[in-house]
Design a protein around this motif. Structure first.
Motif, PDB file in Angstrom:
ATOM      1  N   ARG A   1       0.816  -1.207   0.000  1.00 17.22           N
ATOM      2  CA  ARG A   1       0.000   0.000   0.000  1.00 17.22           C
ATOM      3  C   ARG A   1       0.856   1.267   0.000  1.00 17.22           C
ATOM      4  NH1 ARG A   1      -4.545   2.207  -1.693  1.00 17.22           N
ATOM      5  NH2 ARG A   1      -5.315   3.858  -0.335  1.00 17.22           N
TER       6      ARG A   1
ATOM      7  N   ASP B   1     -11.739  -1.070  -8.767  1.00 22.11           N
ATOM      8  CA  ASP B   1     -11.613   0.387  -8.757  1.00 22.11           C
ATOM      9  C   ASP B   1     -12.988   0.995  -9.009  1.00 22.11           C
ATOM     10  OD1 ASP B   1     -11.678   1.186 -11.938  1.00 22.11           O
ATOM     11  OD2 ASP B   1     -10.800  -0.788 -11.569  1.00 22.11           O
TER      12      ASP B   1
ATOM     13  N   VAL C   1       1.870   2.205  -3.461  1.00 23.05           N
ATOM     14  CA  VAL C   1       0.746   2.756  -4.220  1.00 23.05           C
ATOM     15  C   VAL C   1       0.491   4.198  -3.814  1.00 23.05           C
ATOM     16  CG1 VAL C   1      -1.714   2.495  -4.712  1.00 23.05           C
ATOM     17  CG2 VAL C   1      -0.281   0.476  -4.515  1.00 23.05           C
ATOM     18  N   LEU C   2       0.565   4.479  -2.504  1.00 20.52           N
ATOM     19  CA  LEU C   2       0.364   5.845  -2.037  1.00 20.52           C
ATOM     20  C   LEU C   2       1.450   6.776  -2.571  1.00 20.52           C
ATOM     21  CD1 LEU C   2      -0.716   5.268   1.677  1.00 20.52           C
ATOM     22  CD2 LEU C   2      -2.115   6.216  -0.174  1.00 20.52           C
TER      23      LEU C   2
ATOM     24  N   MET D   1     -12.870   4.319  -2.614  1.00 19.18           N
ATOM     25  CA  MET D   1     -13.744   3.849  -3.684  1.00 19.18           C
ATOM     26  C   MET D   1     -15.216   4.049  -3.328  1.00 19.18           C
ATOM     27  SD  MET D   1     -15.809   1.090  -4.663  1.00 19.18           S
ATOM     28  CE  MET D   1     -15.263  -0.416  -3.896  1.00 19.18           C
TER      29      MET D   1
ATOM     30  N   ALA E   1     -10.385   2.455   2.655  1.00 22.46           N
ATOM     31  CA  ALA E   1      -8.970   2.806   2.586  1.00 22.46           C
ATOM     32  C   ALA E   1      -8.627   3.484   1.271  1.00 22.46           C
ATOM     33  CB  ALA E   1      -8.106   1.560   2.783  1.00 22.46           C
ATOM     34  N   THR E   2      -9.267   3.074   0.187  1.00 17.17           N
ATOM     35  CA  THR E   2      -8.935   3.635  -1.130  1.00 17.17           C
ATOM     36  C   THR E   2      -9.833   4.801  -1.533  1.00 17.17           C
ATOM     37  OG1 THR E   2     -10.430   2.092  -2.268  1.00 17.17           O
ATOM     38  CG2 THR E   2      -8.149   1.373  -1.913  1.00 17.17           C
TER      39      THR E   2
ATOM     40  N   PHE F   1      -6.430  -2.222   0.749  1.00 14.19           N
ATOM     41  CA  PHE F   1      -7.120  -1.905  -0.496  1.00 14.19           C
ATOM     42  C   PHE F   1      -8.637  -2.020  -0.369  1.00 14.19           C
ATOM     43  CE2 PHE F   1      -2.884  -3.451  -1.704  1.00 14.19           C
ATOM     44  CZ  PHE F   1      -2.408  -2.298  -2.314  1.00 14.19           C
ATOM     45  N   CYS F   2      -9.147  -2.011   0.857  1.00 11.21           N
ATOM     46  CA  CYS F   2     -10.590  -2.034   1.044  1.00 11.21           C
ATOM     47  C   CYS F   2     -11.187  -0.670   0.681  1.00 11.21           C
ATOM     48  CB  CYS F   2     -10.928  -2.408   2.486  1.00 11.21           C
ATOM     49  SG  CYS F   2     -10.685  -4.188   2.825  1.00 11.21           S
TER      50      CYS F   2
ATOM     51  N   LYS G   1       0.577   7.610  -5.970  1.00 12.54           N
ATOM     52  CA  LYS G   1      -0.561   8.541  -5.968  1.00 12.54           C
ATOM     53  C   LYS G   1      -0.095   9.984  -5.751  1.00 12.54           C
ATOM     54  CE  LYS G   1      -4.661   9.727  -3.229  1.00 12.54           C
ATOM     55  NZ  LYS G   1      -5.485   9.345  -2.056  1.00 12.54           N
TER      56      LYS G   1
END
Length: 610
Positions: free
Chosen positions: A248, A590, A251-252, A470, A467-468, A463-464, A255
């Protein structure tokens, strides 16, 4: 023009599917056979005997096109297999002993029994051909499974992939050991040095793919010159390219880099974004993604075109049909794989070494075992190394006959499994059990909303949806037409604090603060110790005396276990897993993908209500 381009893209998309790639191989093989038996057959022979050379000073590699395909392009195929094996060992099914042992044993028996059957039939005439029957063509197998297997077969597919990993690994090792002559020590030393460098690149956590590619090119050339078949180098190189789950934090970081580009679109910043994205995904995954399409759509079909063209005129077919080599190959692949894999899986389960994947019955395993008799790529490659002349023709005819028979046997076995054993699917359940109940479930949004998203989560899941972000995107897009439900699925083996956090959330629910606790826990995923949870309870205004009492109540732990049991019964095995209007969502989660899937659902739900 646009219509033509759309048609072409549709064809390419179809060929990219597993069933499409299998049909492409069949078509190319038929073209090769037709060409080799046509008035232009000499052109076919001359084409593959044409030489091409790469020369740098005194160094030269001069090969026929046939050898460039078998010893050059096919190395990429074996490199891709090595990448898949490494990924399975690192983050896939081979990582867990209980899931790996049954297909492992089935794969081993599925290699040994075909070789024994071949040697029993053709061992006196052509003993070197036993390697022809040990491998399985993964692309053909999965394509055939998509065409004749159960409608839903994801779990069976994973089982067969694990099994073919064993087949292919052993086949490549056998090629390197038993089909190698006249080893040259100097190039061999260079090849071994290249393997050491690949290992050190992985240990150094080198994230760029270019150093790996450069070393692999040197490894291929050295192995080719050493006299060892380069397929072994391809597999070994793939095994040494590191694979890891996406973190994670990476990924951050990507981002934040993209945010910089959004604020200042500049070529230098864009390059930093590309590097950040690359670093967030393992080298193994990136190379696999780049190579998968070219291998299935170009390399393997070219190999089929170069190797499947057997001139059957002049009595060749008649001789092949009376040759023990032909029928040794047919029996070894068709019966050997079917019986070997089936008995191996049955024996491993009976011995308590493991169990079949959830949702996969013995009939489906037998159907997959039958399709594993499609040796094709591996078989044709070993034929080119073991035989020449009439014996090679006989063995090739045997491989083609085995392909047809194995496909037919697989179709028949799956049909019997479906009609007699009730095995209509070979996959995890896909329907939510139990259905959403606003009196029991945690629901965010209107209770009578048209659309329902259920998420199985744990509070350490990076990635829930919360958390993202979404879920926020879904809520904004559908604006009052959607409700969101969460259920607990704590993954104790990887997220040791998730179960305690779930119980804390349920304790907060008793004071009507579930969603406040839910949001705070996801905002503080790195601090979920008991003292942290109590601090969050105070932060959202809970009665701490009641919280302390409730957190020890076995009823809350039981509720979390019931959620996990419902996840198992619904086919959820990891987090996040989403259900859209009661059906398990497959593929990326996503916001863009989920919105498209929900928009496809919405008219259907509206019609049902009316």
């Amino acid at each position: 023009m646009a219509r033509g381009a759309g048609w072409a893209q549709a064809v390419i998309d179809r060929l990219r599917t597993e069933s499409g790639s299998a049909l492409l191989l069949v078509a190319v093989s038929l073209v090769a056979l037709a060409w080799a038996n046509s008035p232009w057959s000499q052109a076919y022979v001359d084409l593959w005997h044409t030489h091409a050379a790469v020369t740098i000073g005194d160094f030269a590699i001069d090969l026929s096109l046939h050898h460039w395909v078998n010893d050059g392009l096919m190395v990429i195929f074996f490199f891709l297999i090595g990448l898949e094996v490494r990924e399975e060992l690192a983050v896939g099914s081979l990582r867990q002993r209980s899931r790996a042992l049954v297909p492992l044993v089935a794969g081993l028996v599925g290699v040994a029994l075909p070789a024994i059957i071949y040697l029993a039939i053709a061992g006196r005439e052509a003993p070197a051909g036993w390697g022809v029957v040990i491998g399985t063509d993964t692309a053909f197998l999965l394509g055939a499974l998509a065409l004749v297997g159960p409608r839903m077969s994801s779990q069976l597919r994973v089982f067969l992939l694990t099994l073919t990993v064993v087949d292919d690994f052993l086949a490549v090792a056998i090629i390197g050991v038993f089909y190698t002559d006249d080893v040259q020590l100097m190039p061999l030393g260079i090849a071994l040095a290249a393997l050491v460098i690949l290992y050190l690149l992985g240990k150094a956590r080198q994230w760029r793919s270019s150093p790996y590619v450069a070393v692999i090119v040197v490894l291929w050339a050295a192995t080719l010159l050493s006299g060892i078949h380069p397929s072994l180098a391809g597999m070994a190189a793939g095994l040494l390219v590191p694979a890891a789950a996406t973190e994670r934090s990476d990924v951050l970081a990507a981002k934040y880099l993209f945010r910089d580009y959004w604020q200042s679109p500049d070529a230098g910043v864009a390059r930093l974004v590309q590097r950040g994205l690359a670093r967030s995904i393992s080298v193994n995954q990136r190379l696999h993604e780049v190579l998968r399409g070219p291998v299935s759509l170009v390399i393997v079909p070219i190999f089929a075109l170069a190797n499947a063209g057997v001139d059957l005129r002049g009595g060749v077919l008649g001789e092949a049909l009376t040759s023990p080599v032909t029928w040794g190959v047919v029996a070894g692949l068709t019966l050997g794989k079917f019986l070997g894999i089936g008995l191996g899986a049955w024996g491993a389960v009976r011995a308590g070494l493991g169990r079949l994947p959830d949702g996969v019955g013995p009939g489906s395993v037998a159907g997959g075992a039958a399709l594993s008799g499609i040796g094709f790529t591996m078989s044709l490659l070993i034929i080119s190394l073991a035989f020449d002349g009439p014996t090679a023709d006989a063995a090739t005819v045997g491989v083609l006959i085995a392909l047809v028979l194995s496909w037919a046997l697989g179709w028949l076995t799956f049909r019997v499994a479906r009609t007699r054993l009730g095995e209509t699917e070979a996959d995890l359940p896909s329907t939510l059990e139990p259905e959403v109940d606003p009196d029991r479930d945690h629901v965010r949004g209107p209770e009578d909303a048209v659309l329902t998203v259920v998420e199985y989560l744990d509070f350490e899941c990076p990635f829930c949806a919360r958390a993202t972000g979404m879920w926020t995107d879904l809520k904004q897009h559908f604006d009052g037409r959607i409700r969101y439900v969460v259920r607990h699925l704590p993954l104790d083996d990887v997220h040791p604090h998730a179960r305690g956090a779930a119980i804390a959330a349920e304790a907060a629910a008793r004071q009507d603060r579930f969603w406040e606790m839910h949001d705070v826990l996801f905002a503080n995923q790195s601090a979920l110790e008991a003292a942290d949870l109590r601090r969050y309870a105070e932060q959202i205004g809970l009665d701490l005396d009641r919280y302390d009492e409730d957190i020890l109540d076995e009823a809350l732990a039981k509720r979390v276990r019931k959620h996990a049991q419902s996840a198992h019964e619904s086919g959820a095995r990891g987090t996040p897993t989403f259900f859209l209007n009661g059906t398990r969502h497959r593929g990326p989660h996503d916001a863009r993908t989920m919105i498209a899937a929900l928009e496809a659902w919405e008219p259907t739900v509206e019609r049902r209500r009316s």
